[in-house]
Design an enzyme around this catalytic site. Structure first.
Site, PDB file in Angstrom:
ATOM      1  CG  ASN A 116      12.293 -16.111  -4.583  1.00  0.00           C
ATOM      2  OD1 ASN A 116      11.794 -15.263  -3.696  1.00  0.00           O
ATOM      3  ND2 ASN A 116      12.237 -15.836  -5.828  1.00  0.00           N
ATOM      4  CB  SER A 142      -4.340  -6.320  -7.930  1.00  0.00           C
ATOM      5  OG  SER A 142      -4.196  -4.787  -7.862  1.00  0.00           O
ATOM      6  CE1 TYR A 181      -0.003  -4.783  -9.051  1.00  0.00           C
ATOM      7  CE2 TYR A 181       1.645  -6.589  -8.643  1.00  0.00           C
ATOM      8  CZ  TYR A 181       0.397  -5.904  -8.485  1.00  0.00           C
ATOM      9  OH  TYR A 181      -0.694  -6.305  -7.611  1.00  0.00           O
ATOM     10  CE  LYS A 214      -0.650  -9.468  -8.912  1.00  0.00           C
ATOM     11  NZ  LYS A 214      -0.390 -10.840  -8.438  1.00  0.00           N
ATOM     12  CG  PHE A 265     -10.632  -3.359  -3.774  1.00  0.00           C
ATOM     13  CD1 PHE A 265     -11.033  -4.561  -4.346  1.00  0.00           C
ATOM     14  CD2 PHE A 265     -10.795  -2.381  -4.509  1.00  0.00           C
ATOM     15  CE1 PHE A 265     -11.765  -4.535  -5.362  1.00  0.00           C
ATOM     16  CE2 PHE A 265     -11.699  -2.483  -5.582  1.00  0.00           C
ATOM     17  CZ  PHE A 265     -12.266  -3.644  -5.938  1.00  0.00           C
ATOM     18  CG  ASN A 266      -5.749   0.177  -1.577  1.00  0.00           C
ATOM     19  OD1 ASN A 266      -6.206   0.023  -2.666  1.00  0.00           O
ATOM     20  ND2 ASN A 266      -4.472   0.903  -1.869  1.00  0.00           N
ATOM     21  NE  ARG A 312       1.676   7.029  -5.872  1.00  0.00           N
ATOM     22  CZ  ARG A 312       1.413   5.925  -4.838  1.00  0.00           C
ATOM     23  NH1 ARG A 312       2.482   5.668  -3.994  1.00  0.00           N
ATOM     24  NH2 ARG A 312       0.220   5.334  -4.679  1.00  0.00           N
ATOM     25  CG  ASP A 363      11.927 -18.547  -8.827  1.00  0.00           C
ATOM     26  OD1 ASP A 363      12.704 -17.422  -8.834  1.00  0.00           O
ATOM     27  OD2 ASP A 363      10.887 -18.671  -9.102  1.00  0.00           O
ATOM     28  CG  ASN A 403       9.706  -8.426  -2.179  1.00  0.00           C
ATOM     29  OD1 ASN A 403      10.462  -7.579  -1.713  1.00  0.00           O
ATOM     30  ND2 ASN A 403       8.459  -8.095  -2.962  1.00  0.00           N
ATOM     31  CB  SER A 404       9.541 -12.489   1.882  1.00  0.00           C
ATOM     32  OG  SER A 404      10.017 -13.787   1.333  1.00  0.00           O
ATOM     33  CG  LEU A 408      -1.707   6.359   3.168  1.00  0.00           C
ATOM     34  CD1 LEU A 408      -0.919   7.558   3.012  1.00  0.00           C
ATOM     35  CD2 LEU A 408      -3.331   6.415   2.756  1.00  0.00           C
TER      36      LEU A 408
HETATM   37  C1  WQD Z   1      -2.824   4.927  -1.336  1.00  0.00           C
HETATM   38  C2  WQD Z   1      -3.041   6.337  -1.590  1.00  0.00           C
HETATM   39  C3  WQD Z   1      -1.337   7.591  -2.944  1.00  0.00           C
HETATM   40  C4  WQD Z   1       1.777   6.822  -0.175  1.00  0.00           C
HETATM   41  C5  WQD Z   1      -0.945  -0.073  -4.572  1.00  0.00           C
HETATM   42  C6  WQD Z   1      -0.828  -0.781  -5.838  1.00  0.00           C
HETATM   43  C7  WQD Z   1      -1.702  -1.864  -5.646  1.00  0.00           C
HETATM   44  C8  WQD Z   1      -1.828  -2.501  -4.627  1.00  0.00           C
HETATM   45  C9  WQD Z   1      -1.901  -1.866  -3.297  1.00  0.00           C
HETATM   46  C10 WQD Z   1      -0.630  -4.663  -5.167  1.00  0.00           C
HETATM   47  C11 WQD Z   1      -2.782   7.054  -2.909  1.00  0.00           C
HETATM   48  C12 WQD Z   1      -1.371   7.980  -1.545  1.00  0.00           C
HETATM   49  C13 WQD Z   1       0.678   6.839  -0.792  1.00  0.00           C
HETATM   50  C14 WQD Z   1       2.248   8.204   0.463  1.00  0.00           C
HETATM   51  C15 WQD Z   1       0.246   9.269  -0.212  1.00  0.00           C
HETATM   52  N1  WQD Z   1      -0.545  -3.305  -4.513  1.00  0.00           N
HETATM   53  N2  WQD Z   1      -0.077   7.871  -0.961  1.00  0.00           N
HETATM   54  N3  WQD Z   1       1.508   9.411   0.252  1.00  0.00           N
HETATM   55  O1  WQD Z   1      -1.320   3.106  -5.085  1.00  0.00           O
HETATM   56  O2  WQD Z   1      -3.647   2.532  -4.346  1.00  0.00           O
HETATM   57  O3  WQD Z   1      -2.134   0.853  -4.688  1.00  0.00           O
HETATM   58  O4  WQD Z   1      -0.850  -0.757  -3.523  1.00  0.00           O
HETATM   59  O5  WQD Z   1      -1.520  -5.149  -5.563  1.00  0.00           O
HETATM   60  O6  WQD Z   1      -1.479  -2.809  -7.032  1.00  0.00           O
HETATM   61  O7  WQD Z   1      -1.108   0.065  -7.078  1.00  0.00           O
HETATM   62  O8  WQD Z   1      -1.814   1.985  -2.723  1.00  0.00           O
HETATM   63  O9  WQD Z   1      -0.915   2.781  -0.635  1.00  0.00           O
HETATM   64  O10 WQD Z   1       0.402   3.431  -2.731  1.00  0.00           O
HETATM   65  O11 WQD Z   1      -1.475   4.671  -2.186  1.00  0.00           O
HETATM   66  O12 WQD Z   1      -0.470  10.226  -0.518  1.00  0.00           O
HETATM   67  O13 WQD Z   1       3.524   8.296   0.789  1.00  0.00           O
HETATM   68  O14 WQD Z   1      -2.201   6.947  -0.370  1.00  0.00           O
HETATM   69  O15 WQD Z   1      -1.386   8.708  -3.793  1.00  0.00           O
HETATM   70  O16 WQD Z   1      -4.009   8.081  -3.230  1.00  0.00           O
HETATM   71  P1  WQD Z   1      -2.447   2.251  -4.275  1.00  0.00           P
HETATM   72  P2  WQD Z   1      -0.801   3.020  -2.091  1.00  0.00           P
END
Ligand code: WQD
Length: 350
Positions: free
Chosen positions: A35, A127, A152, A156, A181-182, A299, A61, A38-39, A203
């Site tokens: 939809n 997730s 959020y 999941k 994971f990330n 955070r 949607d 967010n893209s 990050l």
């Molecule tokens: C990673 C690390 C921050 C930004 C999130 C969601 C998860 C998934 C992936 C959807 C942490 C640190 C971050 C910054 C920092 N999303 N950081 N400065 O929180 O592990 O996971 O994204 O599914 O559900 O929770 O990822 O990239 O936000 O943070 O120091 O400006 O980087 O503290 O340790 P996260 P993130």
């Protein structure tokens, strides 16, 4: 034989668009349903340049039942990969109702329409947040599911429970939930990648925007965690490795086609933990840049360390991540540079 059509809900999103590429390269016919809340539509142009043809796209949607039904019936969908969901942790804390309505409505409507149309195979985007702050590392699929720390993350967890219960009730569905994971990086062409809206929460896009001069410096959220260098540890997986995991999961469901009902979950990570400072150093090394950063306060909601045991995916899906952190960061930087060139934005630091 005609390529099987796979509906990719949220297919114009970050992981969705990369999965569209992996599906096409594996011989499927991906169809995007998005939809565009967010893209961006120009993701479709990036996909066209990578694949050499227009990927069919239904602007709709997922929670709009008649639109979803018509799209799935018209496209003769054989299976579904469901990404369409809101995914900003912080925003979900501020707007829980909007997150539960959007994420759960979409999933419930999708499952009902699949049952109506006799579509059996579903891959659900879950997730690693379901593990909360794990007591043991690496986390396996048998690790305890801890109370979600955000609405959020709870969508999941609840999503997984809905799918598990529907299969337990004997409904003709074969479902795999993939616990990501990330995800980081971008397609090596630099034609698609992550498109954070506003100030990036995550990050790696924050790092690449800092390197591009859009942010004055990276603030590292805390260096007093019980980890080797005091910064949080995560399992950063190249988005193309993650995309290919969806193809492996789909192939696994095809092998299970004799089963009327099936449900299982798999961790999709590299199995390697990396700290925030590890990522900063790897970025500087991979891209030959010096990244300005400072240490700020923790955070809220961050866990000290979480990374995957991905043995089950290797043994049962025949999948393993093979791209390196350096490759992911170099690909992320290539994408950021192209994005800035395209938008011409040397926006003042926020
Ligand atoms: C990673 C690390 C921050 C930004 C999130 C969601 C998860 C998934 C992936 C959807 C942490 C640190 C971050 C910054 C920092 N999303 N950081 N400065 O929180 O592990 O996971 O994204 O599914 O559900 O929770 O990822 O990239 O936000 O943070 O120091 O400006 O980087 O503290 O340790 P996260 P993130």
């Amino acid at each position: 034989m005609e390529a099987p059509t796979i509906l990719v809900t949220g297919g114009a999103g970050f992981i969705g668009s990369h999965t569209v590429v992996a599906l096409a390269e594996a011989g499927y016919r991906p169809v995007v349903l998005d939809n565009f809340s967010n893209s961006q539509q120009d993701v479709l142009e990036g996909l066209r340049q990578i694949l050499g043809y227009e990927v069919p796209c239904c602007v709709a949607d997922c929670a709009h039942r008649s639109a979803l039904f018509e799209a799935m019936e018209r496209e003769q969908v054989r299976g579904v990969i469901h990404f369409a969901a809101f995914k900003a942790v912080g925003e979900s804390v501020r707007e829980p109702l909007r997150y539960y309505r959007n994420n759960l409505d979409a999933l419930l409507t999708l499952v009902e329409v699949m049952l109506e149309l006799g579509v059996h195979d579903l891959i659900f985007s879950s997730s690693c947040t379901v593990y909360g702050e794990p007591q043991q590392l690496p986390v396996t699929e048998a690790s305890p599911i801890l109370p979600a720390i955000s609405p959020y993350g709870n969508t999941k967890q609840v999503g997984e429970e809905i799918l598990r219960d529907v299969v337990r009730a004997g409904k003709p569905l074969r479902i795999i939930s993939l616990r990501y994971f990330n995800p980081i990086g971008a397609h090596p062409s630099g034609l698609i990648g992550e498109l954070p809206i506003g100030v990036p929460n995550n990050l790696v896009p924050y790092i690449t925007q800092t390197a591009a001069g859009l942010r004055p410096e990276l603030v590292i959220f805390g260096d007093d965690y019980a980890t080797p260098d005091g910064t949080c540890i995560r399992d950063y997986i190249h988005v193309m490795d993650l995309a290919e995991a969806h193809v492996a999961a789909l192939r696994s469901l095809e092998r299970l086609s004799a089963l009327a009902s099936y449900y299982d979950v798999f961790n999709i990570g590299t199995g390697q933990g990396a700290s925030v400072l590890d990522v900063v150093r790897a970025f500087e090394d991979a891209c030959g840049l010096s990244l300005p950063y400072c240490i700020g306060p923790r955070r809220p909601g961050d866990v000290a360390a979480v990374y995957a045991d991905a043995t089950k995916a290797r043994e049962q899906l025949g999948w393993t991540a093979h791209r390196t952190l350096h490759q992911a960061l170099a690909d992320a930087w290539r994408w950021e540079q192209r994005l800035q060139h395209l938008t011409g934005s040397r926006a003042k630091c926020q």
